[in-house]
Design an enzyme around this catalytic site. Structure first.
Site, PDB file in Angstrom:
ATOM      1  N   ALA A  79       0.857  -1.179   0.000  1.00  0.00           N
ATOM      2  CA  ALA A  79       0.000   0.000   0.000  1.00  0.00           C
ATOM      3  C   ALA A  79       0.896   1.233   0.000  1.00  0.00           C
ATOM      4  CB  ALA A  79      -0.895  -0.023   1.224  1.00  0.00           C
ATOM      5  N   GLY A  85       0.619  -5.187   0.861  1.00  0.00           N
ATOM      6  CA  GLY A  85      -0.585  -5.308   0.042  1.00  0.00           C
ATOM      7  C   GLY A  85      -0.332  -6.024  -1.281  1.00  0.00           C
ATOM      8  N   GLU A  99      -0.617  -9.544  -0.473  1.00  0.00           N
ATOM      9  CA  GLU A  99      -2.020  -9.783  -0.115  1.00  0.00           C
ATOM     10  C   GLU A  99      -2.922  -9.864  -1.345  1.00  0.00           C
ATOM     11  OE1 GLU A  99      -1.856  -6.456   2.678  1.00  0.00           O
ATOM     12  OE2 GLU A  99      -2.578  -7.826   4.226  1.00  0.00           O
ATOM     13  N   GLU A 157       4.808  -4.929   6.944  1.00  0.00           N
ATOM     14  CA  GLU A 157       4.045  -3.904   7.671  1.00  0.00           C
ATOM     15  C   GLU A 157       4.568  -3.672   9.081  1.00  0.00           C
ATOM     16  OE1 GLU A 157       2.729  -6.360   5.871  1.00  0.00           O
ATOM     17  OE2 GLU A 157       1.033  -5.627   4.682  1.00  0.00           O
TER      18      GLU A 157
END
Ligand code: HXC
Length: 261
Positions: A66, A111, A114, A134
């Protein structure tokens, strides 16, 4: 439809969605998430499209996570909404009635891992790298990483990756079952297209049912999941594809599946 952060190309039965922010290694922001949701929704409804490929623009990255500059100043409500937005995209991908193949052509971090996990399987280049970093940013994965990663590779590897934030190479990613197959960089897209075309040559009804059964049955008690499988097997017999497939075998010819799903 015109998109600003992704590309969406359809060639016959195969669609390729490319996350297209190479300057920031294809980092995901709310606009990317929104455009991905629009593209997957449209491709899900497009009867001509049978298989979707997801990849990243450039030669360095699939998705490096992200967008940290978009997240840094988020308040808790905005952070939750962004997490739910990205989780919504990944859930949409899983519930789409057609397979999505991840072509991971470089960094797939946070992300990025993910969103690859929400695809039906992952093919990767020899340069691919995976991780849930993260924790290095003081947060936890927010787009399904703690849940889909542990379901795919087991709790121990998921915990090691999420707790250390380590970036792993593709050999280890393959060893733990995160990646199905690995290719030299210049052969990745050909390999992904080849498997996409193979899947696109199958019947829509059986393809859809396979994806739904494996996704939905996985978290159910075995006896319930087996019942679901029997019902889906039965439903296949309502499609012309069953007669075509079995008839073609007995007549020693290639099947031509035309059933609608
Ligand atoms: C914003 C990013 C970015 C990211 C890279 N960039 N990743 N910008 N968000 N996630 C930008 C860099 O700032 C840089 O911009 C440019 O892309 C090139 O990256 P470099 O760092 O210069 O490249 P390199 O040295 O090769 O390192 C590559 C890298 C590193 C190892 C992938 O960029 C990196 O660690 N990125 C962050 C990875 C990460 O922590 N991802 C998880 C995010 S959290 P400039 O302007 O300097 O050229 C997350 C949560 C998901 O994903 C859930 C949300 C709900």
């Amino acid at each position: 439809m015109a998109y600003e952060t992704i590309l969406c190309e359809v060639d016959g039965a195969i669609a390729t969605v490319t996350i297209n922010r190479p300057k920031v290694l294809n980092a995901l922001n709310p606009q990317v998430a929104e455009e991905l949701a629009q593209a997957f929704t449209a491709l899900g409804k497009d009867a001509a499209v049978k298989v979707i490929i997801l990849t990243g623009a450039g030669d360095k990255s699939f998705v490096a996570g992200a967008d940290i500059s978009a997240m840094r100043d988020m308040n808790p409500v905005q952070a939750r909404n962004f997490s739910r937005q990205l989780q919504g995209v990944t859930s949409l991908m899983e519930s789409l009635p057609k397979p999505i193949i991840a072509a991971v052509n470089g960094f797939a971090l946070g992300g990025g891992t993910e969103i690859a996990l929400a695809c039906d399987f992952i093919y990767a280049s020899e340069t691919a790298k995976f991780g849930q970093p993260e924790i290095n940013l003081g947060v936890v994965p927010g787009a399904g990483g703690t849940q889909r990663l542990s379901r795919l590779v087991g709790k121990s590897w998921a915990k090691e990756l999420c707790l250390t934030g380590d970036i792993i190479d593709v050999a280890l990613a393959k060893e733990i079952g995160l990646v199905n197959r690995v290719f030299p960089v210049d052969q990745l897209m050909d390999a992904v297209l080849k498997v996409a075309k193979k899947i696109a040559s199958k019947g829509r009804v059986a393809t859809r049912a396979c994806k739904e059964l494996i996704n939905c049955g996985f978290d159910l008690p075995l006896n319930h999941a087996l019942l679901l499988e029997a019902e889906a097997f039965c439903t296949c017999f309502a499609s012309p594809d069953q007669r075509e497939g079995m008839g073609a075998f007995l007549e020693k010819r290639k099947p031509d599946f035309k059933g609608e799903a």
